[in-house]
Scaffold this active site. Structure first.
Site, PDB file in Angstrom:
ATOM      1  N   ASP A  33       7.514  21.067  43.876  1.00  0.00           N
ATOM      2  CA  ASP A  33       7.851  20.096  42.826  1.00  0.00           C
ATOM      3  C   ASP A  33       9.163  20.510  42.174  1.00  0.00           C
ATOM      4  OD1 ASP A  33       7.741  18.416  40.358  1.00  0.00           O
ATOM      5  OD2 ASP A  33       5.679  18.052  40.976  1.00  0.00           O
ATOM      6  N   ASP A  60      13.430  20.670  45.256  1.00  0.00           N
ATOM      7  CA  ASP A  60      13.641  19.232  45.319  1.00  0.00           C
ATOM      8  C   ASP A  60      13.452  18.806  46.777  1.00  0.00           C
ATOM      9  OD1 ASP A  60      14.817  16.665  45.447  1.00  0.00           O
ATOM     10  OD2 ASP A  60      15.926  17.131  43.598  1.00  0.00           O
ATOM     11  N   LYS A  87       8.671   6.842  39.850  1.00  0.00           N
ATOM     12  CA  LYS A  87       7.702   5.732  39.855  1.00  0.00           C
ATOM     13  C   LYS A  87       7.908   4.672  38.779  1.00  0.00           C
ATOM     14  CE  LYS A  87       4.374   8.057  36.913  1.00  0.00           C
ATOM     15  NZ  LYS A  87       3.003   8.302  36.532  1.00  0.00           N
ATOM     16  N   SER A 127       0.884   2.247  47.318  1.00  0.00           N
ATOM     17  CA  SER A 127       0.535   1.560  46.074  1.00  0.00           C
ATOM     18  C   SER A 127       0.093   0.130  46.358  1.00  0.00           C
ATOM     19  CB  SER A 127       1.780   1.548  45.183  1.00  0.00           C
ATOM     20  OG  SER A 127       1.619   0.659  44.116  1.00  0.00           O
ATOM     21  N   ALA A 128      -0.768  -0.386  45.503  1.00  0.00           N
ATOM     22  CA  ALA A 128      -1.192  -1.788  45.601  1.00  0.00           C
ATOM     23  C   ALA A 128      -0.011  -2.733  45.424  1.00  0.00           C
ATOM     24  CB  ALA A 128      -2.240  -2.072  44.530  1.00  0.00           C
ATOM     25  N   TYR A 152      11.472   0.264  43.585  1.00  0.00           N
ATOM     26  CA  TYR A 152      10.340   1.194  43.664  1.00  0.00           C
ATOM     27  C   TYR A 152       9.324   0.692  44.703  1.00  0.00           C
ATOM     28  CZ  TYR A 152       5.849   3.312  42.777  1.00  0.00           C
ATOM     29  OH  TYR A 152       4.632   3.940  42.973  1.00  0.00           O
ATOM     30  N   LYS A 156       7.847   2.114  48.708  1.00  0.00           N
ATOM     31  CA  LYS A 156       6.474   2.301  49.199  1.00  0.00           C
ATOM     32  C   LYS A 156       6.296   1.572  50.541  1.00  0.00           C
ATOM     33  CE  LYS A 156       5.230   5.047  46.041  1.00  0.00           C
ATOM     34  NZ  LYS A 156       5.169   6.471  46.381  1.00  0.00           N
TER      35      LYS A 156
HETATM   36  P1  NAD Z   1       4.214  11.807  38.456  1.00  0.00           P
HETATM   37  O1  NAD Z   1       5.597  11.451  38.080  1.00  0.00           O
HETATM   38  O2  NAD Z   1       3.304  12.328  37.405  1.00  0.00           O
HETATM   39  O3  NAD Z   1       4.227  12.864  39.662  1.00  0.00           O
HETATM   40  C1  NAD Z   1       5.236  12.881  40.625  1.00  0.00           C
HETATM   41  C2  NAD Z   1       5.699  14.319  40.751  1.00  0.00           C
HETATM   42  O4  NAD Z   1       6.728  14.385  41.755  1.00  0.00           O
HETATM   43  C3  NAD Z   1       6.322  14.875  39.469  1.00  0.00           C
HETATM   44  O5  NAD Z   1       5.749  16.130  39.183  1.00  0.00           O
HETATM   45  C4  NAD Z   1       7.816  15.002  39.778  1.00  0.00           C
HETATM   46  O6  NAD Z   1       8.407  16.082  39.098  1.00  0.00           O
HETATM   47  C5  NAD Z   1       7.776  15.219  41.281  1.00  0.00           C
HETATM   48  N1  NAD Z   1       8.975  14.786  41.996  1.00  0.00           N
HETATM   49  C6  NAD Z   1       9.615  13.596  41.951  1.00  0.00           C
HETATM   50  N2  NAD Z   1      10.674  13.598  42.782  1.00  0.00           N
HETATM   51  C7  NAD Z   1      10.705  14.820  43.372  1.00  0.00           C
HETATM   52  C8  NAD Z   1      11.546  15.437  44.321  1.00  0.00           C
HETATM   53  N3  NAD Z   1      12.614  14.805  44.814  1.00  0.00           N
HETATM   54  N4  NAD Z   1      11.283  16.698  44.701  1.00  0.00           N
HETATM   55  C9  NAD Z   1      10.218  17.380  44.194  1.00  0.00           C
HETATM   56  N5  NAD Z   1       9.381  16.839  43.291  1.00  0.00           N
HETATM   57  C10 NAD Z   1       9.626  15.582  42.894  1.00  0.00           C
HETATM   58  O7  NAD Z   1       3.579  10.505  39.168  1.00  0.00           O
HETATM   59  P2  NAD Z   1       2.097  10.208  39.631  1.00  0.00           P
HETATM   60  O8  NAD Z   1       1.574   9.113  38.788  1.00  0.00           O
HETATM   61  O9  NAD Z   1       1.327  11.450  39.756  1.00  0.00           O
HETATM   62  O10 NAD Z   1       2.382   9.577  41.050  1.00  0.00           O
HETATM   63  C11 NAD Z   1       2.222  10.313  42.250  1.00  0.00           C
HETATM   64  C12 NAD Z   1       2.513   9.403  43.426  1.00  0.00           C
HETATM   65  O11 NAD Z   1       1.626   8.292  43.412  1.00  0.00           O
HETATM   66  C13 NAD Z   1       3.926   8.812  43.453  1.00  0.00           C
HETATM   67  O12 NAD Z   1       4.348   8.759  44.793  1.00  0.00           O
HETATM   68  C14 NAD Z   1       3.712   7.423  42.907  1.00  0.00           C
HETATM   69  O13 NAD Z   1       4.702   6.539  43.362  1.00  0.00           O
HETATM   70  C15 NAD Z   1       2.363   7.086  43.490  1.00  0.00           C
HETATM   71  N6  NAD Z   1       1.632   6.045  42.755  1.00  0.00           N
HETATM   72  C16 NAD Z   1       1.397   6.215  41.425  1.00  0.00           C
HETATM   73  C17 NAD Z   1       0.722   5.221  40.721  1.00  0.00           C
HETATM   74  C18 NAD Z   1       0.490   5.356  39.238  1.00  0.00           C
HETATM   75  O14 NAD Z   1       0.236   4.347  38.596  1.00  0.00           O
HETATM   76  N7  NAD Z   1       0.544   6.543  38.658  1.00  0.00           N
HETATM   77  C19 NAD Z   1       0.262   4.074  41.385  1.00  0.00           C
HETATM   78  C20 NAD Z   1       0.506   3.956  42.756  1.00  0.00           C
HETATM   79  C21 NAD Z   1       1.192   4.948  43.435  1.00  0.00           C
HETATM   80  C1  WQD Z   2      -1.231  -3.195  33.670  1.00  0.00           C
HETATM   81  C2  WQD Z   2      -1.470  -4.460  32.875  1.00  0.00           C
HETATM   82  C3  WQD Z   2       0.521  -5.540  32.061  1.00  0.00           C
HETATM   83  C4  WQD Z   2       1.705  -2.421  29.266  1.00  0.00           C
HETATM   84  C5  WQD Z   2       2.382  -0.571  37.683  1.00  0.00           C
HETATM   85  C6  WQD Z   2       3.313  -0.605  38.857  1.00  0.00           C
HETATM   86  C7  WQD Z   2       2.574  -0.289  40.114  1.00  0.00           C
HETATM   87  C8  WQD Z   2       1.808   1.016  39.977  1.00  0.00           C
HETATM   88  C9  WQD Z   2       0.985   1.073  38.740  1.00  0.00           C
HETATM   89  C10 WQD Z   2       3.018   2.876  40.846  1.00  0.00           C
HETATM   90  C11 WQD Z   2      -0.482  -5.576  33.207  1.00  0.00           C
HETATM   91  C12 WQD Z   2      -0.356  -5.063  30.918  1.00  0.00           C
HETATM   92  C13 WQD Z   2       1.026  -3.155  30.225  1.00  0.00           C
HETATM   93  C14 WQD Z   2       1.748  -2.908  27.930  1.00  0.00           C
HETATM   94  C15 WQD Z   2       0.421  -4.789  28.596  1.00  0.00           C
HETATM   95  N1  WQD Z   2       2.671   2.150  39.876  1.00  0.00           N
HETATM   96  N2  WQD Z   2       0.387  -4.319  29.886  1.00  0.00           N
HETATM   97  N3  WQD Z   2       1.090  -4.075  27.661  1.00  0.00           N
HETATM   98  O1  WQD Z   2       1.965  -3.356  36.269  1.00  0.00           O
HETATM   99  O2  WQD Z   2      -0.371  -3.170  37.253  1.00  0.00           O
HETATM  100  O3  WQD Z   2       1.350  -1.538  37.875  1.00  0.00           O
HETATM  101  O4  WQD Z   2       1.785   0.728  37.607  1.00  0.00           O
HETATM  102  O5  WQD Z   2       2.901   2.654  41.989  1.00  0.00           O
HETATM  103  O6  WQD Z   2       3.498  -0.233  41.145  1.00  0.00           O
HETATM  104  O7  WQD Z   2       3.884  -1.888  38.947  1.00  0.00           O
HETATM  105  O8  WQD Z   2       0.419  -1.450  35.621  1.00  0.00           O
HETATM  106  O9  WQD Z   2      -0.156  -0.318  33.520  1.00  0.00           O
HETATM  107  O10 WQD Z   2       2.134  -1.367  33.754  1.00  0.00           O
HETATM  108  O11 WQD Z   2       0.135  -2.822  33.560  1.00  0.00           O
HETATM  109  O12 WQD Z   2      -0.156  -5.844  28.305  1.00  0.00           O
HETATM  110  O13 WQD Z   2       2.356  -2.313  27.049  1.00  0.00           O
HETATM  111  O14 WQD Z   2      -1.275  -4.181  31.494  1.00  0.00           O
HETATM  112  O15 WQD Z   2       1.061  -6.797  31.770  1.00  0.00           O
HETATM  113  O16 WQD Z   2      -1.195  -6.779  33.175  1.00  0.00           O
HETATM  114  P1  WQD Z   2       0.874  -2.526  36.746  1.00  0.00           P
HETATM  115  P2  WQD Z   2       0.686  -1.410  34.059  1.00  0.00           P
END
Ligand code: NAD
Ligand code: WQD
Length: 340
Positions: A33, A60, A87, A127-128, A152, A156
């Site tokens: 990380d 990195d 993200k 991601s969805a 973003y 994915k």
């Molecule tokens: P996060 O930001 O908490 O964790 C990501 C980690 O990756 C961080 O610790 C960051 O420092 C590290 N990182 C980023 N770029 C890097 C690089 N170039 N080299 C080394 N480390 C690096 O995010 P998260 O919520 O834990 O998400 C994890 C994964 O899941 C991501 O790929 C994200 O896109 C995916 N994802 C997250 C969500 C969500 O809502 N949290 C939803 C769908 C998919």
């Molecule tokens: C959820 C719901 C908003 C904030 C995003 C990314 C997706 C994934 C997860 C990484 C929505 C509503 C939100 C607020 C609100 N990330 N909302 N007030 O949009 O489903 O997904 O995060 O992969 O790619 O797009 O998640 O938590 O932002 O929103 O009303 O202050 O909450 O409109 O309906 P989202 P979210």
């Protein structure tokens, strides 16, 4: 013999919970990380929960040489879980090249190093968002993907394709693509959780920060959607359940599953924004002041998962009650607020 797993992005939100699940399942974890969106404190949290601090390489993933050197040090690894990515959807629109470079450059380096050091199993955080606005609900893994609405999201879709092409070209290699719905909550111990940078974009941390008095009120984006109560609907999945799915996915590959397998990770249940607010209030007894605001550009009106494939094939399903997830999110928020 203990099997070693490289967890890129393992200091982050989902990665740190997965490190706990992996260590509890008997795997050895090495975190790669760069701490661009996390702190190494999360690894101390993992240690307090499991008794073991994961090995840590502060590197990195986009640094090709550093990655090769780190893989050389951990050539005994049997698999990689690749979380490392940026993200923030909005930021990706402002800085697309930063997102492509980081998310795809890092992935390509990982795949190159895996081939060089004969590490043949990868789990990828998808991601969805790849489903866009699905024509039919719930979304299954067969639901057609839609053109991404942000850089973003593109990373994915492209990441999935890069992995498919690589596995196609390298018969030894196997991959699991995990499409997360909306991960929320924290470890029940309160030792690790989500650490959003600045003003949260996501609903759950905005709710907990508002409940804690850090934000004056929550803006609820839109109340006139064509959904049962007019509010957007999502599938909120507990981060610990999500972490457990990664262990199941790894075991599936280590057990001999070939090629590329895709799984939705959700609860199979849709929850509206207002339902989530109300559920939070009743789980914690804390009020969340909110105002109805205009729709947020780009929001999908409703999406939830058909997660039956993961249950059928991986033997995994989400089991945590929403009340417990919301209580854990609140416990974590209170702990973070105390520290600051
Ligand atoms: P996060 O930001 O908490 O964790 C990501 C980690 O990756 C961080 O610790 C960051 O420092 C590290 N990182 C980023 N770029 C890097 C690089 N170039 N080299 C080394 N480390 C690096 O995010 P998260 O919520 O834990 O998400 C994890 C994964 O899941 C991501 O790929 C994200 O896109 C995916 N994802 C997250 C969500 C969500 O809502 N949290 C939803 C769908 C998919
Ligand atoms: C959820 C719901 C908003 C904030 C995003 C990314 C997706 C994934 C997860 C990484 C929505 C509503 C939100 C607020 C609100 N990330 N909302 N007030 O949009 O489903 O997904 O995060 O992969 O790619 O797009 O998640 O938590 O932002 O929103 O009303 O202050 O909450 O409109 O309906 P989202 P979210």
């Amino acid at each position: 013999m203990t099997q070693k797993i490289i967890v890129s992005g393992g200091a982050g939100y989902i990665g740190s919970h997965t490190a706990v699940a992996l260590q509890n399942a008997g795997f050895e974890v090495v975190v790669f990380d760069n701490l661009s969106n996390s702190k190494s404190d999360s690894l101390d949290g993992v240690m307090r929960i499991t008794g073991v601090r994961p090995l840590f390489e502060q590197i990195d993933c986009t640094d090709t040489n550093a990655m090769r050197d780190a893989f050389a040090r951990h050539r005994d690894a049997v698999g990689v879980i690749h979380f490392a990515a940026l993200k923030a959807v909005g930021e990706s629109v402002e800085k697309p090249l930063m997102y492509y470079r980081n998310n795809l450059g890092g992935l390509i380096n990982i795949l190159d190093a895996m081939a060089e050091f004969n590490v043949n199993n990868i789990v990828f955080s998808s991601s969805a968002t790849v489903y866009g606005v699905p024509e039919k609900l719930p979304a299954t893994e067969e639901t057609p993907l839609q053109p991404a609405t942000s850089p973003y999201g593109s990373t994915k879709v492209m990441g999935e394709n890069i992995i498919r092409d690589t596995v196609q070209a390298k018969p030894n290699m196997r991959a699991v693509l995990l499409r997360y719905f909306n991960p929320i909550g924290a470890h029940p111990s309160g030792e690790i959780g989500e650490l959003p940078n600045g003003i949260p974009n996501n609903l759950m941390p905005y709710i907990t920060q508002t409940a804690a008095g850090i934000r004056e009120h929550l803006n609820v984006f839109g109340d006139d959607y064509d959904t049962p109560d007019g509010f957007c609907v999502r599938d909120y999945i507990d981060v610990n359940d999500l972490a457990a799915a990664h262990v199941a996915a790894l075991r599936h590959m280590l057990g001999g599953a070939q090629g590329v397998n895709v799984f939705n990770l959700g609860t199979g249940r849709g929850t509206s924004v207002m339902e989530l607010i109300r559920a939070f209030e009743s789980a914690t007894g804390v009020k969340v002041p909110y105002k109805i605001a205009p729709r947020r550009a780009g929001d999908v009106p409703a999406i939830w998962a058909d997660a039956t494939k993961a249950e059928r094939v991986l033997g995994w399903r989400a089991t945590t009650a929403l009340t417990d997830t919301l209580a854990s999110a609140w416990r974590w928020q209170q702990k973070v607020s105390e520290k600051n």
